[in-house]
Enzyme design. Sequence first.
Site, PDB file in Angstrom:
ATOM      1  N   GLY A 142       0.838  -1.204   0.000  1.00 45.30           N
ATOM      2  CA  GLY A 142       0.000   0.000   0.000  1.00 45.30           C
ATOM      3  C   GLY A 142       0.869   1.249   0.000  1.00 45.30           C
ATOM      4  N   HIS A 143       1.880   1.259   0.888  1.00 48.21           N
ATOM      5  CA  HIS A 143       2.811   2.395   0.903  1.00 48.21           C
ATOM      6  C   HIS A 143       3.570   2.475  -0.424  1.00 48.21           C
ATOM      7  CE1 HIS A 143       2.579   1.396   5.320  1.00 48.21           C
ATOM      8  NE2 HIS A 143       2.308   2.681   5.352  1.00 48.21           N
ATOM      9  N   ASP A 189      -7.397   5.217   5.313  1.00 48.26           N
ATOM     10  CA  ASP A 189      -7.648   6.152   6.418  1.00 48.26           C
ATOM     11  C   ASP A 189      -8.460   7.320   5.868  1.00 48.26           C
ATOM     12  OD1 ASP A 189      -6.070   4.858   8.576  1.00 48.26           O
ATOM     13  OD2 ASP A 189      -4.478   5.127   7.118  1.00 48.26           O
TER      14      ASP A 189
HETATM   15  O1  PAF Z   1      -1.370   7.237   8.242  1.00 43.72           O
HETATM   16  C1  PAF Z   1      -0.325   7.199   8.905  1.00 43.72           C
HETATM   17  O2  PAF Z   1       0.498   6.298   8.751  1.00 43.72           O
HETATM   18  C2  PAF Z   1      -0.059   8.293   9.934  1.00 43.72           C
HETATM   19  O3  PAF Z   1      -1.234   8.692  10.564  1.00 43.72           O
HETATM   20  C3  PAF Z   1       0.713   9.487   9.362  1.00 43.72           C
HETATM   21  C4  PAF Z   1      -0.114  10.217   8.315  1.00 43.72           C
HETATM   22  C5  PAF Z   1       2.011   9.019   8.766  1.00 43.72           C
HETATM   23  C6  PAF Z   1       1.018  10.475  10.483  1.00 43.72           C
HETATM   24  O4  PAF Z   1       1.791   9.894  11.477  1.00 43.72           O
END
Ligand code: PAF
Length: 282
Positions: free
Chosen positions: A36-37, A150
């Site tokens: 996903g990342h 999210d």
């Molecule tokens: O979604 C996340 O992994 C975290 O909430 C973020 C946006 C990196 C902030 O720490």
Amino acid sequence: MTVITTVKDLEAALAEVRKEGKKTGLVPTMGALHAGHASLVKRCVEENDVTVVSVFVNPTQFNDKNDLASYPRTLDADVALLDKYGADIVFAPSADEIYPEPDTRRFSYPPVDTVMEGARRPGHFNGVCQIVSKLFYMVSPDRAYFGEKDFQQIAVVRAMVRDLKLPVELRPCPIVREESGLALSSRNTLLTDDERHTAAAIHAVLGESVAMRETCSVDEIRAFVVERLNAIEGLEVEYFQIVDAETLQPVGTWTEASGIVGCITVYCGSRPVRLIDNVRYK
Ligand code: PAF
């Protein structure tokens, strides 16, 4: 690719980039990176000259100490993945580097931060706004990339960007799923194989509910999803809300808003692991 741990070094590296007038993209992460990342990084690399990825488990957004302690930390593997996907700068600071003083700023963006996760995790979105605003100030990205898993986080960050008039364009990116349909999450590593299999039902049931939208009311769909998932051993729905995609307020009918999303949080397994997901109805 350079791995940087201090704000001073980050600023020095970015000063060069700015001098050359290059476009910068930021992918904020808490590490334990997965496909996903990788999809966010890939898109960032395609759309910008320089891609910065932050890897920082932000303590101020955890309202539960055990959750913070058990959050997976895999920096070496993260760096290898980021190198493979073409990131230019990995920013992996310590907590003291980011918060040399306690951050006393308070962010409040009702109605989007008061419902769902906001209602159940007091201080969570305040912590998210603290870290994301700091990263935006430190990196000054032209674009920033966030996963749609999210969904509420994106709405809150959007409200903050509007409020602080930050010159950054937010790029929401689609949820990436395992073959089973389970939304990819760093927390999935905390699931056993059996639990992972069970958790796949979340997406399957949400998918079934989309197919029922033409013939069922909002209330009927809400009840269907909750009952169906709670009937599965090892799953317990914390909440399932069908909301206006802009305001995140619950809707009563399908015509009430132009965009409607179902947001769910489910506890899975014996630990248990808290999983979130969402589905678009229109
Ligand atoms: O979604 C996340 O992994 C975290 O909430 C973020 C946006 C990196 C902030 O720490």
